[in-house]
Write an enzyme that holds these catalytic residues in place. Structure first.
Site, PDB file in Angstrom:
ATOM      1  N   GLY A 293       0.760  -1.140   0.064  1.00 26.09           N
ATOM      2  CA  GLY A 293       0.111   0.060   0.094  1.00 26.09           C
ATOM      3  C   GLY A 293       0.739   1.432  -0.024  1.00 26.09           C
TER       4      GLY A 293
ATOM      5  N   LYS B 155      -7.465   2.249 -13.337  1.00 24.46           N
ATOM      6  CA  LYS B 155      -8.732   2.614 -12.836  1.00 24.46           C
ATOM      7  C   LYS B 155      -8.997   2.014 -11.714  1.00 24.46           C
ATOM      8  CE  LYS B 155     -13.139   3.788 -13.514  1.00 24.46           C
ATOM      9  NZ  LYS B 155     -13.583   5.082 -13.577  1.00 24.46           N
TER      10      LYS B 155
ATOM     11  N   HIS C 202      -4.267  -0.740   3.165  1.00 26.90           N
ATOM     12  CA  HIS C 202      -3.881  -1.667   1.726  1.00 26.90           C
ATOM     13  C   HIS C 202      -3.095  -2.856   2.264  1.00 26.90           C
ATOM     14  CE1 HIS C 202      -5.884   1.416  -0.768  1.00 26.90           C
ATOM     15  NE2 HIS C 202      -5.052   2.253  -0.181  1.00 26.90           N
TER      16      HIS C 202
ATOM     17  N   GLU D 240      -2.343 -11.999  -8.200  1.00 25.64           N
ATOM     18  CA  GLU D 240      -3.335 -11.362  -7.336  1.00 25.64           C
ATOM     19  C   GLU D 240      -4.085 -10.652  -8.419  1.00 25.64           C
ATOM     20  OE1 GLU D 240      -1.991  -8.899  -4.118  1.00 25.64           O
ATOM     21  OE2 GLU D 240      -0.642 -10.387  -3.537  1.00 25.64           O
TER      22      GLU D 240
ATOM     23  N   ARG E 228       7.021 -14.983  -4.857  1.00 26.38           N
ATOM     24  CA  ARG E 228       7.686 -15.508  -3.503  1.00 26.38           C
ATOM     25  C   ARG E 228       6.411 -16.225  -2.798  1.00 26.38           C
ATOM     26  NH1 ARG E 228       4.790 -12.101  -0.376  1.00 26.38           N
ATOM     27  NH2 ARG E 228       4.787 -10.084  -0.766  1.00 26.38           N
TER      28      ARG E 228
ATOM     29  N   VAL F 287       2.594 -14.683   2.717  1.00 28.62           N
ATOM     30  CA  VAL F 287       2.271 -14.597   4.157  1.00 28.62           C
ATOM     31  C   VAL F 287       1.150 -15.447   4.465  1.00 28.62           C
ATOM     32  CG1 VAL F 287       1.600 -13.456   6.205  1.00 28.62           C
ATOM     33  CG2 VAL F 287       3.146 -11.982   4.683  1.00 28.62           C
TER      34      VAL F 287
END
Length: 453
Positions: free
Chosen positions: A165, A201, A235, A275, A292, A295
């Protein structure tokens, strides 16, 4: 398989990697700063070496010192964990020059995916859906305004490098861009050494859903279902679960296939995560790739029964995946919450000494942590001190187990975000699966003080 591996990280992820290495009979080498001299990962490893002062620049980001320890200990490979040097292409390149196996993708892939602008270009070329936006660096705020006028407001002003973030802000007008540009660019420069900015966007009421992939060196790439990571503050993720309660089976399959397509298009090898942002109609758009271990990887492990660190090690050791896409199972529901040493209202870090630590026990509960009773949480590192993972037969069962575990989770001496996590889990919107990225600001009491940066 490797005989000796150096773990170039700290905290719970270093402990996590050491645990799997030990199970495989691999000798482990830990590195540590002065502040971490008595840390659990130091005590767990077969060998431990001091690499510098307490600040990360003096120790965990000191490539020369880490490689010096690798040479001294005759380590064959380096596992970078997550954060720190895990997505540093130069570190991966230097490992190769030293004859060390970097447990991750190639430096070239890390470099390409480490730039959000370059990764957007690569995904567009591969035919993977991306959020509408630009694929060139912005020269200044005025060029950003021109681009935003063409895309249409609201837009997301973003740093091309890094994550978490930092250097990211939603803007609704040209005046907001002019006010936000310089500050976000400076933060990106300070944190990542790269102030390159771009615009895309802003997707309204999105969900943050990611696909875990594994790819070996023999052309085999599989997806291990999805993780929903929409509950965030600043974020940054705080609650992750698998599978998503939102996706249809059709969308789930399409996203998995898109993630495999993305990985194959760049010659990816090892564990990685694609993602996506997913809108209210289940349209999905590439956001970024993490080259990688994530978490939140334990929730994937819980529903698939796979050890992702073991797979990383075997792939890096030139072994082929020993299962096909059709053999990837999905069983039950898992949720992870991140325990932070921070004020639950302002989200400001709360370092100090843990005077009491009592962990919940019971069926379906898993802990990943690197602190104990009397541990000192220093101000030098990320304030995440532990992860609590639960698995249930279904989502309701997992939520109920998690609620009970949080009630029984006791930490004294420092402030933690456990009260905030309890509030999330107990909220009717979470229970119903209404978990968009604006959840914290929309539903929690923290929203009035959720301005900490």
């Amino acid at each position: 398989m490797f005989k000796k591996v150096l773990i170039a990280n700290r905290g719970e992820i270093a402990v996590r990697v050491i645990r799997t290495c030990k199970a495989l009979g691999i000798i482990t080498v830990a590195v540590h700063s002065e502040a971490d001299a008595d840390a659990p990962h130091v005590k767990m490893a077969n060998e431990a070496h001091l690499i510098g002062g307490s600040r990360v620049a003096e120790s965990y980001l000191n490539i020369d010192k880490i490689l010096e320890v690798a040479r001294l200990t005759k380590a064959q490979a380096i596992h970078p964990g997550y954060g720190l040097l895990s997505e540093n292409a130069e570190f991966a390149r230097r490992c190769g020059k030293e004859g060390l196996i970097f447990i991750g993708p190639s430096p070239e892939v890390i470099s390409k995916m480490g730039s959000k602008i370059q990764s957007r270009k690569a995904m567009e070329e591969a035919g993977v859906p991306v959020v509408p936006g630009i694929t060139y660096p912005l020269a200044d705020a005025e060029e950003a305004v021109e681009a935003a006028d063409l895309i249409g407001y609201p837009v997301m002003l973003k740093a091309s490098a890094g994550g978490g973030g930092i250097g990211m802000q939603v803007v609704h007008s040209g005046d907001e861009i002019r006010k936000a540009f310089a500050g976000n660019q400076k933060r990106a420069t300070d944190f990542f050494g790269d102030g390159t900015m771009y615009i895309e966007k802003f997707v309204e009421n999105p969900r943050h859903i990611e696909i875990q992939i594994l790819a070996d060196g023999f052309g085999n790439t599989v997806y291990l279902w999805e993780r929903e990571c929409s509950i965030q503050r600043r974020h940054q993720k705080v609650v992750e679960e698998a599978p998503s309660s939102f996706l249809s089976e059709t969308t789930r399959r399409k996203m998995g296939e898109a993630a495999v397509k993305a990985a194959k298009s760049i010659g990816y090898k090892n564990a990685g995560t694609i993602e996506f942002l997913v809108d209210e109609e289940q349209n999905f758009y590439f956001l970024e790739m993490n080259t990688r271990l994530q978490v939140e990887h334990p929730v994937t492990e819980e529903i698939t029964g796979l050890d992702l660190v073991e797979k990383q090690l075997k792939i890096a050791g030139d072994e082929a995946l020993d299962f096909s896409q059709e053999e990837v199972k999905r069983e039950g529901h898992a949720i992870e919450v991140r325990i932070y040493a921070e004020d639950p209202k302002t989200f400001f870090p709360s370092p100090g000494k843990i005077t009491k630590l009592e962990l919940p026990k019971g069926s379906g509960i898993r802990h990943e942590l690197a602190v104990h009773d009397q541990s000192v949480v220093t101000p030098f590192y990320d304030p995440m001190i532990a992860k609590l993972i639960v698995k249930g037969n279904d989502r309701d069962d997992a939520i109920n187990r998690l609620h009970g575990a949080l009630v029984d989770y006791h930490i004294e001496g420092i402030k933690t975000n456990i009260p905030m996590l309890k509030e999330v889990i107990a909220h009717p919107a979470f229970r119903s699966g209404d978990t968009t990225t604006d959840f914290v600001g929309k539903y929690l009491k923290t929203k009035k003080t959720n301005n900490a940066e």
